[in-house]
Structures are given as C-alpha cells and as structure tokens.
Design an enzyme around this catalytic site. Structure first.
Site, PDB file in Angstrom:
ATOM      1  N   SER A 168     -43.945 -38.836  13.265  1.00 53.33           N
ATOM      2  CA  SER A 168     -42.569 -38.759  13.747  1.00 53.33           C
ATOM      3  C   SER A 168     -42.172 -40.066  14.425  1.00 53.33           C
ATOM      4  O   SER A 168     -42.214 -41.124  13.797  1.00 53.33           O
ATOM      5  CB  SER A 168     -42.412 -37.552  14.673  1.00 53.33           C
ATOM      6  OG  SER A 168     -41.062 -37.287  14.966  1.00 53.33           O
ATOM      7  N   GLU A 196     -37.283 -30.833   6.345  1.00 53.11           N
ATOM      8  CA  GLU A 196     -37.127 -31.697   7.519  1.00 53.11           C
ATOM      9  C   GLU A 196     -35.819 -32.480   7.454  1.00 53.11           C
ATOM     10  O   GLU A 196     -35.461 -33.016   6.400  1.00 53.11           O
ATOM     11  CB  GLU A 196     -38.267 -32.721   7.595  1.00 53.11           C
ATOM     12  CG  GLU A 196     -39.645 -32.154   7.779  1.00 53.11           C
ATOM     13  CD  GLU A 196     -40.605 -33.225   8.270  1.00 53.11           C
ATOM     14  OE1 GLU A 196     -40.272 -33.928   9.241  1.00 53.11           O
ATOM     15  OE2 GLU A 196     -41.687 -33.366   7.676  1.00 53.11           O
ATOM     16  N   HIS A 225     -41.257 -30.038  10.178  1.00 53.90           N
ATOM     17  CA  HIS A 225     -41.668 -31.218  10.928  1.00 53.90           C
ATOM     18  C   HIS A 225     -42.955 -30.929  11.708  1.00 53.90           C
ATOM     19  O   HIS A 225     -43.119 -29.863  12.297  1.00 53.90           O
ATOM     20  CB  HIS A 225     -40.550 -31.618  11.889  1.00 53.90           C
ATOM     21  CG  HIS A 225     -40.772 -32.948  12.532  1.00 53.90           C
ATOM     22  ND1 HIS A 225     -40.766 -34.130  11.818  1.00 53.90           N
ATOM     23  CD2 HIS A 225     -41.014 -33.301  13.825  1.00 53.90           C
ATOM     24  CE1 HIS A 225     -40.988 -35.139  12.640  1.00 53.90           C
ATOM     25  NE2 HIS A 225     -41.146 -34.664  13.853  1.00 53.90           N
TER      26      HIS A 225
END
Length: 296
Positions: free
Chosen positions: A142, A236, A266
């Site tokens: 991320s 996502e 995610h």
C-alpha cells in the site's frame, strides 16, 4: 451458501468500522492482525537500523545473505511493526530469506520526506551490514509500496547500487487519486475510498505537491529500475495504480510481473492464515524474490 474466506474477512472488517480519531485508527490497524500468531520457528530480533527502529525475522531455512527490506502499509499515518509481522515473516519463509521491517516515521507528526529518509537509511544500513545490493528485495504494501518505489528512485538519482528486485503489494503510487478504479471499485473496496485516501494524502504531503514523483511515483521516469512484481486485488480502489504502474514499467523496458487476484481486497496478504489466496499470493511473491535474488 457459506461465505467465501475473503467474505468472512469483509464481515469482520464491517464489524469494526474505521473510527474518526487518529489514535483509535492506529489501534484498529494493530487489531487487524491481533488474532494471527507467529509460528514457533520464527525468530524476531528488534534492532536499531542507524536510528530507525526495525526488526529482523527469519525462519530456519532462511539464507542470511538474502534480505527482504519491508515497508509496511497504513497510509503513511499508521502501521507499526507488529501489525505486519506475521505476514512479513511468511513472505521471508516463502522466499527463503531473512526480512528487515522498518518502523519508519509516520505523519502527521512526521510528514514527507521523513518516511522516505528513513527508508533510505534502512537500505544503507543493509549495505553497511555487508548485504550485497543484488541480494536485497525492496518491498512494500500500500503506502509502503509507493514508498519502496520512491526509495529506489532516490537510490538511482543518488548513484547508489539498486536492489535486486521490487515486490509491491497494492502500491499506492498516485496521491492525486486520478485512477479510474478510485470510483469504479468504490462500492466493493471495504477499506479504502477517495475521501479517506485524500485525508491521508493531505496529512503526509503537508503542502508538498501531490504530483511529485517521490510521493506519486506514477509520475516518475522508471528507466533503469530493477525487476518488479506487482500484486493487487480486483476489488481495490487502488487497482488502477497497479495496472498503470505495470504499463509504465513495461514501456520503460523493466521486467515487470503484474498479478491481479480475483475478488481480493486491499491488504489481503495480512489475512493469509484465513484466506487461501493470501497464502498463494505470498508463495508467488516468494518464488519471484528467490529467483531474482539468485540471479535467475
């Protein structure tokens, strides 16, 4: 019909919605992994990496000359080492490598470029420890994926030796939030939406340009970077970040592998002990890293 394993995680997340308070948000990230114990053969060693808190993890089969340098997710504002420890250790197991996870400084207390400075310090720490650059996999999830990419861009500009490969899990590489999936996947992403990501970006940038290549590497010249594996879930809002990044990397003559995992949300790797595709995707990452760090 019984819910799928990833749907069970969706139900769990829905039962603990994101709070408004930053301290409580950080505690929620910790809690995501609270139920996942480390296997008994995992060794954890906290260290000081030239001033940056960090920790080694390893399993008995780990080759100490191969290292995954891992930068955690959490939108640049949360995500202590313990929240990702079990997943990082499993990635190391799959890659037959040791892992070094960095506890880089967080916004808003420490906005850009504090996290990038700490990531560079951690990489230099490995070099000073005698680890060959070609035996380092620079990895991140991320925000940590965007940070890993910004780190290797900074290394290239400084003329420092680059790592052997990059492993980017759902990398956030566009803090201006221009990807089409930011809206097209909004209804199916249980963790990240435009409003929340915009808030995180503002806290991290603290006035810096959201289009700058060291905060939004989607805008960078990627020429000369090492081979990369990009993994992302189909459910996502950050899907388009990964797809666009893979296209740009390929156009820059980089060996790039893009894996889009159907139905995954995610940070699904965090739930690998409950989610079969979490285990499979970590195994795939391990195979990629092991092969690249062995020169294959």
């Amino acid at each position: 019909m019984a819910p799928s394993d990833i749907d069970v995680i969706r139900i769990r997340l829905a039962a603990h919605p994101r709070p408004a308070d930053l301290t409580e948000r950080r505690a929620r990230v910790d809690a995501l992994a609270a139920d996942y114990a480390l296997p008994p053969d995992v060794r954890v060693e906290p260290i000081d990496a030239h001033g940056v808190p960090a920790e080694w993890t390893s399993t008995p089969a780990a080759n100490g000359e191969r290292v995954i340098l891992f930068l955690h997710g959490g939108g640049y504002v949360s995500g202590p080492l313990k929240s990702h420890r079990h997943m990082v250790a499993q990635a190391g197991r799959e890659a037959l490598a040791s892992t070094l996870a960095l506890g880089y400084r967080l916004a808003p207390e420490h906005p850009f470029p504090a996290a990038l400075d700490d990531a560079l310090t951690g990489y230099r720490f490995l070099l000073a420890s005698g680890i060959a650059p070609a035996r380092i996999a620079l990895a991140g999830e991320s925000a940590g994926g965007g940070l890993a990419l910004a780190t290797v861009l900074s290394l290239r500009e400084a003329g420092l030796p680059l790592p052997g490969c990059l492993w980017l899990s759902s990398p956030w590489v566009d803090l201006a939030l221009t990807g089409a999936s930011m809206d097209s996947k909004a209804a199916v992403d249980p963790l990240l939406g435009r409003t929340y990501l915009s808030e995180l970006a503002s806290l991290y940038l603290n006035g810096a340009d959201a289009l700058g290549p060291l905060v939004s590497p989607i805008n960078a010249d990627l020429a000369g970077l090492p081979p990369m594996l990009i993994q992302v879930g189909s459910a996502e809002t950050l899907l388009d970040d990964s797809v666009r990044l893979a296209a740009l990397a390929g156009a820059a003559d980089i060996a790039v592998h893009l894996e889009i995992w159907p139905h995954m949300i995610h940070a699904w790797h965090l739930f690998y002990q409950d989610v079969a595709d979490g285990r499979r995707s970590l195994a795939s990452a391990g195979t990629f890293i092991e092969s690249r760090l062995d020169g294959r």
